[in-house]
Design an enzyme around this catalytic site. Structure first.
Site, PDB file in Angstrom:
ATOM      1  N   THR A 125       0.668  -1.261   0.045  1.00 21.75           N
ATOM      2  CA  THR A 125      -0.038   0.162   0.010  1.00 21.75           C
ATOM      3  C   THR A 125       0.669   1.253   0.027  1.00 21.75           C
ATOM      4  O   THR A 125       1.948   1.279   0.495  1.00 21.75           O
ATOM      5  CB  THR A 125      -0.932   0.047   1.109  1.00 21.75           C
ATOM      6  N   ASP A 126       0.251   2.199  -0.527  1.00 30.38           N
ATOM      7  CA  ASP A 126       1.038   3.623  -0.586  1.00 30.38           C
ATOM      8  C   ASP A 126       1.148   4.211   1.025  1.00 30.38           C
ATOM      9  O   ASP A 126       1.702   5.265   1.243  1.00 30.38           O
ATOM     10  CB  ASP A 126       0.256   4.719  -1.347  1.00 30.38           C
ATOM     11  N   GLU A 127       0.339   3.529   1.869  1.00 30.96           N
ATOM     12  CA  GLU A 127       0.459   4.096   3.135  1.00 30.96           C
ATOM     13  C   GLU A 127       1.701   3.775   3.981  1.00 30.96           C
ATOM     14  O   GLU A 127       2.006   4.417   4.951  1.00 30.96           O
ATOM     15  CB  GLU A 127      -0.702   3.359   4.116  1.00 30.96           C
ATOM     16  N   TYR A 153      -1.445  -0.324  11.035  1.00 34.15           N
ATOM     17  CA  TYR A 153      -1.738  -0.892   9.715  1.00 34.15           C
ATOM     18  C   TYR A 153      -0.424  -0.679   9.030  1.00 34.15           C
ATOM     19  O   TYR A 153       0.060  -2.007   8.131  1.00 34.15           O
ATOM     20  CB  TYR A 153      -3.031  -0.828   9.202  1.00 34.15           C
ATOM     21  N   LYS A 157       2.370  -3.231   7.143  1.00 34.05           N
ATOM     22  CA  LYS A 157       2.186  -3.631   5.784  1.00 34.05           C
ATOM     23  C   LYS A 157       3.926  -3.191   5.274  1.00 34.05           C
ATOM     24  O   LYS A 157       4.730  -3.979   4.463  1.00 34.05           O
ATOM     25  CB  LYS A 157       1.502  -2.753   4.989  1.00 34.05           C
ATOM     26  N   ASP A 275     -12.052  12.961  14.575  1.00 28.29           N
ATOM     27  CA  ASP A 275     -11.171  12.462  13.769  1.00 28.29           C
ATOM     28  C   ASP A 275     -10.235  11.246  14.183  1.00 28.29           C
ATOM     29  O   ASP A 275     -10.410  10.853  15.198  1.00 28.29           O
ATOM     30  CB  ASP A 275      -9.894  13.670  13.428  1.00 28.29           C
TER      31      ASP A 275
END
Ligand code: NAD
Ligand code: TYD
Length: 339
Positions: A125-127, A153, A157, A275
């Site tokens: 993932t780009d995260e 998360y 990854k 948020d």
């Protein structure tokens, strides 16, 4: 050619299986999935009776089960989609993310080493790059951008990516990694932004936007992601990372307004809620490497993709209504009840 696709009962994995089985009808596809809350066997109904398809319920962390399956199937290629994938859940309960996303990936790669493999592809993932500031629209994630994660998360990854690249360097395992931006499309689990908003809007329920809704994501239609992975496993170089993204940055609030408009629902359903902790501001992928090396370009424009997605949710109500009427109710209450 035999492919093991892990996590194939989830959102992107199932779309990938459909793509591969249609494009390469002679390939054998074996789906290995634990069927967690996010996995749904009914999703695979269209391929279940195909003689070239096999479903195996197992955990990628279960060494005995994984090794037995590899011994039996002797896969040429393994594509690892299996993961705990929801940031909000990782904030509540990091442990299972470390277990599945890191240890599970290691277990699969150990099996690849033992039984031999042409390619192990890690879907990432780009995260893993963290986030970009809103006031620097000139900045994009490239494959050289340092790993700088925000959530349990994305950290899990990133750890799996590094381990995959280490297995390439240390053991010469033919590994590739792709880092994709946010996907949307059919079979997206309704805890994620787009399907959650579609389902809530259809039920005339509040649409919970985190913070001010200013966060930006780079949305890619799931089929385009599947085509990119198809190219990487067939033509991509081992030991390489490929970024995948559609240059389609949108603010969350704008996505929710589009969904309201498409479904003819009032924007008064939008509710701003507390948020997310550590909420990443902006993701934006530079996909020039995969374009240059493999000729990949996104094909679905957002305005078409979102219409197709909404139509899919309208004509497959049973799929998501079954999900949101089950244990999801408790999850929803816990996450949104007092938010
Ligand atoms: P998903 O949550 O919809 O599906 C995950 C699947 O993995 C489910 O079928 C689940 O049952 C299975 N699974 C979970 N733990 C398992 C285990 N221990 N053993 C075997 N199977 C297990 O996820 P998704 O959105 O389809 O994402 C797939 C992959 O793509 C993930 O690795 C995710 O990190 C990555 N990714 C997702 C996005 C996105 O926008 N959804 C973007 C970039 C990358
Ligand atoms: P999500 O679909 O969880 O994907 P990710 O966190 O991996 O990008 O969320 C997309 C964006 O939408 C993210 O900025 C968080 C936000 N969001 C909401 O505002 N409300 C919601 O109910 C959800 C699930 C997400």
């Amino acid at each position: 050619m035999t492919l093991i696709v892990t996590g194939g009962a989830g959102f992107i994995g199932s779309n990938f299986i459909f793509h591969i089985m249609e494009k390469y009808p002679n390939y054998r596809v074996v789906c290995l999935d634990k069927l967690t809350y996010a996995g749904n066997l009914s999703t695979l109904a269209p391929v279940m009776k195909n003689k070239n398809f096999r479903f195996v319920k197992a955990d990628i962390c279960d060494r005995d089960a994984v090794f037995a399956l590899f011994e039996e199937e002797k896969p040429d290629v393994v594509v690892n989609f299996a993961a705990e994938s929801h940031v909000d859940r990782s904030i509540e309960e990091p442990g299972i993310f470390l277990q599945t996303n890191i240890m599970g990936t290691a277990t699969l790669m150990d099996a690849c080493r033992k039984f031999g493999i042409k390619r192990f592809h890690q879907v990432s993932t780009d995260e893993v790059y963290g986030d970009l500031p809103l006031d620097r629209p000139d900045l994009f994630f490239t494959e050289q951008t340092p790993i700088h994660t925000s959530s349990p998360y994305s950290s899990s990854k990133a750890a799996a990516d590094l381990l995959a690249l280490a297995y390439y360097r240390t053991y010469g395992l033919a590994v590739s990694v792709s880092r994709c931006s946010n996907n949307y499309g059919p079979y997206h689990f309704p805890e994620k932004l787009i399907p959650l908003m579609i389902a809530n809007a259809l039920n005339n329920k509040p649409l919970p936007v985190y913070g001010k809704g200013e966060n930006v994501r780079d949305w890619l239609y799931v089929e385009d992601h599947c085509k990119a992975i198809d190219l990487i496993i067939h033509k991509g170089r081992a030991g390489e990372v490929y970024n995948i993204g559609g240059h389609n940055e949108m603010k969350n609030i704008d996505i929710v307004k589009i969904i309201c408009k498409e479904l003819n629902k009032p924007e008064s359903l939008i509710t701003f809620v507390a948020d997310r902790k550590g909420h990443d501001m902006r993701y934006a992928i530079d996909p020039s490497k995969i374009h240059r090396e493999l000729g990949w370009l996104p094909e679905t424009k957002f305005e078409d993709g979102i219409k197709k997605t909404i139509e899919w949710y309208l004509s497959n109500r049973e799929w998501w209504e079954t999900i949101i009427s089950g244990e999801y109710k408790e999850y929803y209450e816990k996450m949104y009840g007092n938010r």
